[in-house]
Scaffold this motif. Structure first.
Motif, PDB file in Angstrom:
ATOM      1  N   GLY A   7       0.820  -1.191   0.000  1.00 18.56           N
ATOM      2  CA  GLY A   7       0.000   0.000   0.000  1.00 18.56           C
ATOM      3  C   GLY A   7       0.855   1.243   0.000  1.00 18.56           C
ATOM      4  N   THR A   8       0.210   2.363   0.142  1.00 19.03           N
ATOM      5  CA  THR A   8       0.885   3.646   0.203  1.00 19.03           C
ATOM      6  C   THR A   8       0.905   4.111   1.643  1.00 19.03           C
ATOM      7  OG1 THR A   8       0.107   4.171  -2.011  1.00 19.03           O
ATOM      8  CG2 THR A   8       0.874   6.018  -0.658  1.00 19.03           C
ATOM      9  N   TYR A   9       2.067   4.521   2.093  1.00 20.05           N
ATOM     10  CA  TYR A   9       2.251   4.956   3.475  1.00 20.05           C
ATOM     11  C   TYR A   9       2.762   6.382   3.509  1.00 20.05           C
ATOM     12  CZ  TYR A   9       1.773   0.089   4.785  1.00 20.05           C
ATOM     13  OH  TYR A   9       1.283  -1.170   4.975  1.00 20.05           O
ATOM     14  N   SER A  10       2.413   7.062   4.548  1.00 15.76           N
ATOM     15  CA  SER A  10       2.923   8.396   4.805  1.00 15.76           C
ATOM     16  C   SER A  10       3.718   8.348   6.101  1.00 15.76           C
ATOM     17  CB  SER A  10       1.754   9.375   4.935  1.00 15.76           C
ATOM     18  OG  SER A  10       2.238  10.653   5.256  1.00 15.76           O
ATOM     19  N   CYS A  70       8.730   0.446   6.161  1.00 13.21           N
ATOM     20  CA  CYS A  70       7.924   1.666   6.135  1.00 13.21           C
ATOM     21  C   CYS A  70       8.139   2.540   7.358  1.00 13.21           C
ATOM     22  CB  CYS A  70       6.454   1.347   5.945  1.00 13.21           C
ATOM     23  SG  CYS A  70       5.496   1.195   7.440  1.00 13.21           S
ATOM     24  N   LYS A 106      -0.706   4.171   7.040  1.00  8.87           N
ATOM     25  CA  LYS A 106      -1.137   3.652   5.744  1.00  8.87           C
ATOM     26  C   LYS A 106      -2.246   4.558   5.221  1.00  8.87           C
ATOM     27  CE  LYS A 106      -2.368  -0.529   3.318  1.00  8.87           C
ATOM     28  NZ  LYS A 106      -2.648  -1.957   3.413  1.00  8.87           N
ATOM     29  N   VAL A 107      -2.089   5.042   3.993  1.00  9.06           N
ATOM     30  CA  VAL A 107      -3.066   5.967   3.422  1.00  9.06           C
ATOM     31  C   VAL A 107      -3.825   5.355   2.252  1.00  9.06           C
ATOM     32  CG1 VAL A 107      -1.920   8.052   4.231  1.00  9.06           C
ATOM     33  CG2 VAL A 107      -1.317   7.112   1.979  1.00  9.06           C
ATOM     34  N   SER A 108      -3.561   4.089   1.970  1.00  8.60           N
ATOM     35  CA  SER A 108      -4.334   3.381   0.950  1.00  8.60           C
ATOM     36  C   SER A 108      -4.907   2.123   1.590  1.00  8.60           C
ATOM     37  CB  SER A 108      -3.437   3.002  -0.235  1.00  8.60           C
ATOM     38  OG  SER A 108      -2.439   2.091   0.175  1.00  8.60           O
ATOM     39  N   SER A 109      -6.086   1.757   1.185  1.00  9.05           N
ATOM     40  CA  SER A 109      -6.753   0.574   1.739  1.00  9.05           C
ATOM     41  C   SER A 109      -6.745   0.591   3.260  1.00  9.05           C
ATOM     42  CB  SER A 109      -6.070  -0.706   1.235  1.00  9.05           C
ATOM     43  OG  SER A 109      -6.059  -0.745  -0.161  1.00  9.05           O
ATOM     44  N   VAL A 110      -7.190   1.689   3.812  1.00 11.13           N
ATOM     45  CA  VAL A 110      -7.179   1.893   5.257  1.00 11.13           C
ATOM     46  C   VAL A 110      -8.259   1.017   5.898  1.00 11.13           C
ATOM     47  CG1 VAL A 110      -7.458   3.609   7.081  1.00 11.13           C
ATOM     48  CG2 VAL A 110      -6.365   4.239   4.934  1.00 11.13           C
ATOM     49  N   TYR A 159      -2.078  14.500   1.181  1.00  8.77           N
ATOM     50  CA  TYR A 159      -3.175  13.617   1.555  1.00  8.77           C
ATOM     51  C   TYR A 159      -4.189  14.278   2.475  1.00  8.77           C
ATOM     52  CZ  TYR A 159      -5.700   9.522   3.129  1.00  8.77           C
ATOM     53  OH  TYR A 159      -6.685   8.628   3.410  1.00  8.77           O
TER      54      TYR A 159
END
Length: 137
Positions: free
Chosen positions: A2-5, A86, A96-100, A135
């Motif tokens: 996924g995408t993480y910040s 991460c 996690k900023v995707s599929s939260v 985001y």
């Protein structure tokens, strides 16, 4: 996956203080293991407790079982924060900023509110947050 910040604090040792601020002001509940709150930002106490767990607890010894025990601080640090992981470092929050999943919504909402407080500017290193800024705006 996924995408993480990753959100960096200005100083790593502020992580516990920021976690307490978030808990008190935004009604967050943290898991607690052996007296250590596992808050939004990764603290030195969390790192120490995880290393203790991996080295001393029978369940912990099953994790990373192919490594000799005791795991050193340096080895665990490189495994946790090394290339390809991460987690940013002690004093960071990895979100996690995707599929939260639903349980993360409360933390994300708290961070959105936190961004609007003067404490955000006081604590957070704004130079390292392009994903975070994009985001949450």
């Amino acid at each position: 996956m996924g995408t993480y910040s990753i959100i960096y604090l200005k100083e790593a040792q502020l992580a516990e203080e920021v976690n307490n601020f978030l808990k008190e002001n935004f009604d967050l509940n943290y898991e607690n293991f052996n007296g250590v709150d596992y808050g939004v930002f990764f603290t030195q106490a969390m790192f120490n407790e995880e290393l203790r767990f991996l080295n001393e607890d029978e369940e912990g010894k099953k994790i990373l079982a192919h490594y000799d025990r005791p795991l050193t601080t340096e080895t665990y640090y490189s495994l946790l924060f090394g290339i390809g992981n991460c987690f940013g470092d002690i004093g960071t929050a990895c979100i996690k900023v995707s599929s939260v999943i639903e349980s993360d919504f409360k933390f994300i909402r708290a961070l959105q509110k936190f961004k609007k407080t003067p404490e955000f500017i006081k604590y957070v290193d704004l130079k390292n947050h392009s994903i975070f800024k994009d985001y949450y705006q």
